[in-house]
Enzyme design. Structure first.
Site, PDB file in Angstrom:
ATOM      1  N   GLU A 200      98.331 -19.706 -65.985  1.00 28.64           N
ATOM      2  CA  GLU A 200      97.533 -20.803 -66.765  1.00 28.64           C
ATOM      3  C   GLU A 200      97.373 -22.285 -66.887  1.00 28.64           C
ATOM      4  OE1 GLU A 200      95.882 -18.478 -68.022  1.00 28.64           O
ATOM      5  OE2 GLU A 200      95.953 -17.279 -67.376  1.00 28.64           O
TER       6      GLU A 200
ATOM      7  N   CYS B 197      93.462 -26.834 -72.921  1.00 28.07           N
ATOM      8  CA  CYS B 197      93.878 -26.667 -71.748  1.00 28.07           C
ATOM      9  C   CYS B 197      92.664 -26.333 -72.118  1.00 28.07           C
ATOM     10  CB  CYS B 197      94.453 -26.150 -71.326  1.00 28.07           C
ATOM     11  SG  CYS B 197      94.681 -23.555 -72.468  1.00 28.07           S
TER      12      CYS B 197
HETATM   13  P1  NAD Z   1     104.621 -29.060 -68.464  1.00 31.83           P
HETATM   14  O1  NAD Z   1     103.828 -27.762 -67.422  1.00 31.83           O
HETATM   15  O2  NAD Z   1     105.590 -29.835 -69.353  1.00 31.83           O
HETATM   16  O3  NAD Z   1     105.772 -27.886 -69.733  1.00 31.83           O
HETATM   17  C1  NAD Z   1     105.772 -25.833 -69.529  1.00 31.83           C
HETATM   18  C2  NAD Z   1     106.337 -25.573 -69.973  1.00 31.83           C
HETATM   19  O4  NAD Z   1     107.195 -25.401 -68.521  1.00 31.83           O
HETATM   20  C3  NAD Z   1     107.272 -25.873 -70.630  1.00 31.83           C
HETATM   21  O5  NAD Z   1     107.748 -24.668 -71.537  1.00 31.83           O
HETATM   22  C4  NAD Z   1     108.144 -26.335 -69.650  1.00 31.83           C
HETATM   23  O6  NAD Z   1     109.817 -26.710 -70.524  1.00 31.83           O
HETATM   24  C5  NAD Z   1     108.523 -25.405 -68.694  1.00 31.83           C
HETATM   25  N1  NAD Z   1     109.474 -26.532 -67.491  1.00 31.83           N
HETATM   26  C6  NAD Z   1     109.227 -28.000 -67.287  1.00 31.83           C
HETATM   27  N2  NAD Z   1     109.872 -27.678 -66.655  1.00 31.83           N
HETATM   28  C7  NAD Z   1     109.838 -26.599 -65.462  1.00 31.83           C
HETATM   29  C8  NAD Z   1     110.641 -26.407 -64.343  1.00 31.83           C
HETATM   30  N3  NAD Z   1     111.284 -26.462 -63.461  1.00 31.83           N
HETATM   31  N4  NAD Z   1     110.760 -24.667 -64.337  1.00 31.83           N
HETATM   32  C9  NAD Z   1     110.805 -23.631 -65.234  1.00 31.83           C
HETATM   33  N5  NAD Z   1     109.666 -24.250 -66.033  1.00 31.83           N
HETATM   34  C10 NAD Z   1     109.911 -25.692 -66.886  1.00 31.83           C
HETATM   35  O7  NAD Z   1     103.337 -28.492 -69.785  1.00 31.83           O
HETATM   36  P2  NAD Z   1     103.152 -28.791 -71.517  1.00 31.83           P
HETATM   37  O8  NAD Z   1     102.856 -30.378 -70.906  1.00 31.83           O
HETATM   38  O9  NAD Z   1     104.588 -28.693 -72.168  1.00 31.83           O
HETATM   39  O10 NAD Z   1     101.681 -28.679 -71.760  1.00 31.83           O
HETATM   40  C11 NAD Z   1     100.386 -29.101 -71.026  1.00 31.83           C
HETATM   41  C12 NAD Z   1     100.192 -28.816 -70.452  1.00 31.83           C
HETATM   42  O11 NAD Z   1      99.784 -27.637 -70.243  1.00 31.83           O
HETATM   43  C13 NAD Z   1      98.793 -28.970 -69.827  1.00 31.83           C
HETATM   44  O12 NAD Z   1      98.144 -29.459 -68.551  1.00 31.83           O
HETATM   45  C14 NAD Z   1      97.271 -27.380 -70.772  1.00 31.83           C
HETATM   46  O13 NAD Z   1      96.000 -27.876 -69.634  1.00 31.83           O
HETATM   47  C15 NAD Z   1      98.149 -26.582 -69.889  1.00 31.83           C
HETATM   48  N6  NAD Z   1      98.214 -25.621 -70.461  1.00 31.83           N
HETATM   49  C16 NAD Z   1      97.178 -24.808 -70.587  1.00 31.83           C
HETATM   50  C17 NAD Z   1      96.671 -23.729 -71.114  1.00 31.83           C
HETATM   51  C18 NAD Z   1      96.204 -22.414 -70.114  1.00 31.83           C
HETATM   52  O14 NAD Z   1      95.679 -21.032 -71.184  1.00 31.83           O
HETATM   53  N7  NAD Z   1      95.058 -22.164 -69.267  1.00 31.83           N
HETATM   54  C19 NAD Z   1      97.105 -23.144 -72.025  1.00 31.83           C
HETATM   55  C20 NAD Z   1      97.122 -24.470 -72.988  1.00 31.83           C
HETATM   56  C21 NAD Z   1      98.076 -25.469 -71.853  1.00 31.83           C
END
Ligand code: NAD
Length: 551
Positions: A257, A291
């Site tokens: 997502e 998002c």
């Molecule tokens: P992010 O991708 O930076 O982090 C998401 C999660 O991944 C966090 O828990 C982070 O610690 C973890 N992570 C980071 N590196 C990782 C790795 N190497 N392996 C595994 N996990 C890892 O995103 P964010 O800044 O927390 O959130 C914002 C983003 O999320 C935006 O792009 C937004 O659009 C998206 N988002 C999408 C939805 C949806 O339903 N489509 C919903 C909410 C947010």
């Protein structure tokens, strides 16, 4: 700051239902005042391995637990969440920055709704389904589908909806009989740990839900460990791509997502007041850190000036400030980095000729505040139109007609949600058919989908893979297993060895009978009855039961 005086904060990871400390520290920060709320104990890779071990150990007994027992745990979890809703919303507000009322509306309410819907529907959803074999050769076999759990799932979530998103992912996964290692985002770690602590109090057995305070940089183990059967990831495209690559290495499924750059297309006949109110909320709710927030608005020219004026007026009237106050509309952004990124994108657009109707400059003073910003004179080539802007920015563009609006809305790598605004049912139907996204809503943007536990959620293009929520969400967290069971024919089945001339005659007559139309299908019937395969290996009682299929 004394926050612990009004609530017990969960400061450690929960593994096997025990509090586990790690070697690191993580400061949780209140984005409204830029002060530390509490310091959380941070695990490293070894801590994550402990959680995986616990989840793996717990899997077989949790998978064997009756649906009734699982429903009981969900019901207790719901009871706790509802009775502590105010406290939970306050924690969301303090750590994530959204106003308390909004935290109740878009985090706590969807969390409760998810628990309630799965609790009420679990029996029906997980019940095996009968399948009637279409192939007459298998007509005497009892066939169907089972929905069995997959095993240990890694659930990785972002910080923007720190209750809603984890609950959408965790509840179906656990309800279906999987065990979980849950990694909440660091920026909202207290909320993530709180959810697991509630589940523990609700009677979730040890090892079933393990919540780890783990930095993203140490989280690859949650993708690579051979005990992980599937990854449910919500977050950015960049990390999502990384997650998908790692899962591809192991050929395990992944649900992604990811980001969005959602468009709203406004027809000239739209109700201006309703549209302005809906778009302002859709763009600026959660300080635009959604998002599925409205990120591009295409308006048919006759409605453009009137709508722009009303949107500007409403936006200027929004109260930006302390999220603890009940009349605050917009809180701070959640992190300093996120605000810098939004500032950078807006600055770049202004340099290229865009203009602000309001907002556009960070608000001084403590707190990561950025005002709701309406932009005009933007072009599709600008980064602000091409990329996701995870902040309170609404670019508005006039278009000649709906065709142009839909075409420009669809010219994106993303496709999470989209909306059409009109009073005409024919145009509404066009929007729903032609806008390329995982969900399309008319005269509203987003909430009617993600706030509805029975709706599916997911995107096309770079917005992700798979569908969470509701009935279709179940398919993401189970092994849809086809099962067939026959009494078995002692003389062997028609397809068993030996292959011989009799089999040839049998098939030569059976294939037309099964698949040809009209009278020609019966031409080999006499021949069929004389074959040894038919006489000895075909179960006549099942053919009689399905006799209508021959006419
Ligand atoms: P992010 O991708 O930076 O982090 C998401 C999660 O991944 C966090 O828990 C982070 O610690 C973890 N992570 C980071 N590196 C990782 C790795 N190497 N392996 C595994 N996990 C890892 O995103 P964010 O800044 O927390 O959130 C914002 C983003 O999320 C935006 O792009 C937004 O659009 C998206 N988002 C999408 C939805 C949806 O339903 N489509 C919903 C909410 C947010």
């Amino acid at each position: 700051m004394g926050y612990t005086t009004f609530m017990d904060l969960q400061l450690n990871s929960i593994i096997d239902n025990r509090d586990i400390e790690g070697p690191g520290r993580l400061a949780s920060v209140n984005p409204a005042i830029e002060e530390e709320i509490a310091s959380v104990s941070l695990l490293d890779r070894n801590g994550a391995l402990l959680a995986l071990e616990a989840a793996d150990r717990a899997f077989s007994s949790w998978a064997a637990t009756s649906v009734r027992e699982r429903r009981r745990v969900l019901a207790r979890w719901l009871e706790i969440m509802v009775s502590e809703e105010e406290e939970l919303a306050t924690l969301v507000s303090i750590e994530n920055g959204k106003p308390v009322n909004e935290a109740r509306l878009v985090d706590v309410a969807p969390g409760c709704a998810t628990l309630s819907w799965w609790e009420a529907n679990l029996e029906r959803l997980l019940e095996g389904r009968r399948a009637v074999p279409d192939q007459l050769m298998f007509a005497h076999w009892k066939s169907g589908y089972r929905f069995d759990p997959l095993g240990v799932l890694s659930v990785i979530t972002p910080w923007n909806y720190p209750v809603g998103i984890p609950m959408w992912e965790l509840v179906p996964a656990l309800a279906a009989g999987n065990t979980v290692v849950f990694k909440p985002a660091s920026a909202t770690i207290l909320i993530g740990l709180r959810l697991a602590e509630m589940a523990r109090r609700a009677g979730m057995p040890p090892g079933v839900l393990n919540a780890v305070a783990l930095p993203g940089s140490a989280s690859d183990v949650l993708l690579d460990d051979p005990r992980v059967a599937k990854v449910l990831f919500t977050g950015s495209v960049e990390i999502g791509r990384h997650v998908a690559r790692r899962c591809a290495e192991r050929i395990i499924p992944v649900q992604l997502e990811l980001g969005g750059n959602d468009a709203a297309v406004v027809a000239a006949d739209a109700d201006i007041e309703r549209t302005a109110r809906g778009l302002v909320w859709g763009a600026f709710m959660n300080t635009g850190q959604s998002c599925a927030s409205v990120e591009r608005v295409f308006v048919e020219r006759p409605a453009y000036e009137g709508l722009l004026d009303r949107i500007t007026e409403l936006t200027k009237g929004l109260k930006v400030g302390d999220p603890a106050q009940p009349d605050t509309d917009i809180g701070p952004m959640t992190t300093a980095e996120q605000r810098e990124e939004v500032e950078r994108q807006v600055e770049a657009a202004l340099q290229q000729g865009a203009r602000t109707q309001c907002g556009g400059k960070r608000i001084d003073g403590p707190g990561f505040y950025y005002p709701p910003t309406v932009l005009v004179d933007v072009s599709d080539e600008m980064e602000i139109m091409q990329e996701e802007t995870f902040g309170p920015v609404m670019p508005i563009v006039p278009v000649e007609d709906i065709d142009e609006g839909i075409r420009r809305a669809n010219a994106s790598r993303f496709g999470l949600t989209a909306s059409g605004w009109t009073q005409c049912t024919r145009k509404a139907d066009r929007f729903q058919r032609e806008l390329n996204a995982g969900a399309v809503t008319i005269n509203e943007h987003g909430l009617t989908v993600c706030g509805e536990a029975n709706a599916c959620w997911g995107g096309v293009g770079e917005s992700g893979i798979g569908r969470a929520h509701g009935e279709f969400g179940l398919h993401e967290v189970v092994n849809i297993k086809y099962v067939a069971q026959g009494p078995g024919n002692r003389n062997g089945e028609p397809w068993h060895y030996p292959y011989d001339e009799d089999l040839g005659r049998f098939l030569g007559a059976a294939l037309p009978l099964l698949y040809q139309k009209g009278l020609r299908r019966y031409r080999g019937l006499g021949e069929l009855l004389t074959t040894r395969h038919f006489r000895k290996r075909v179960r006549k009682s099942s053919l009689i039961r399905r006799i209508r299929q021959f006419f």
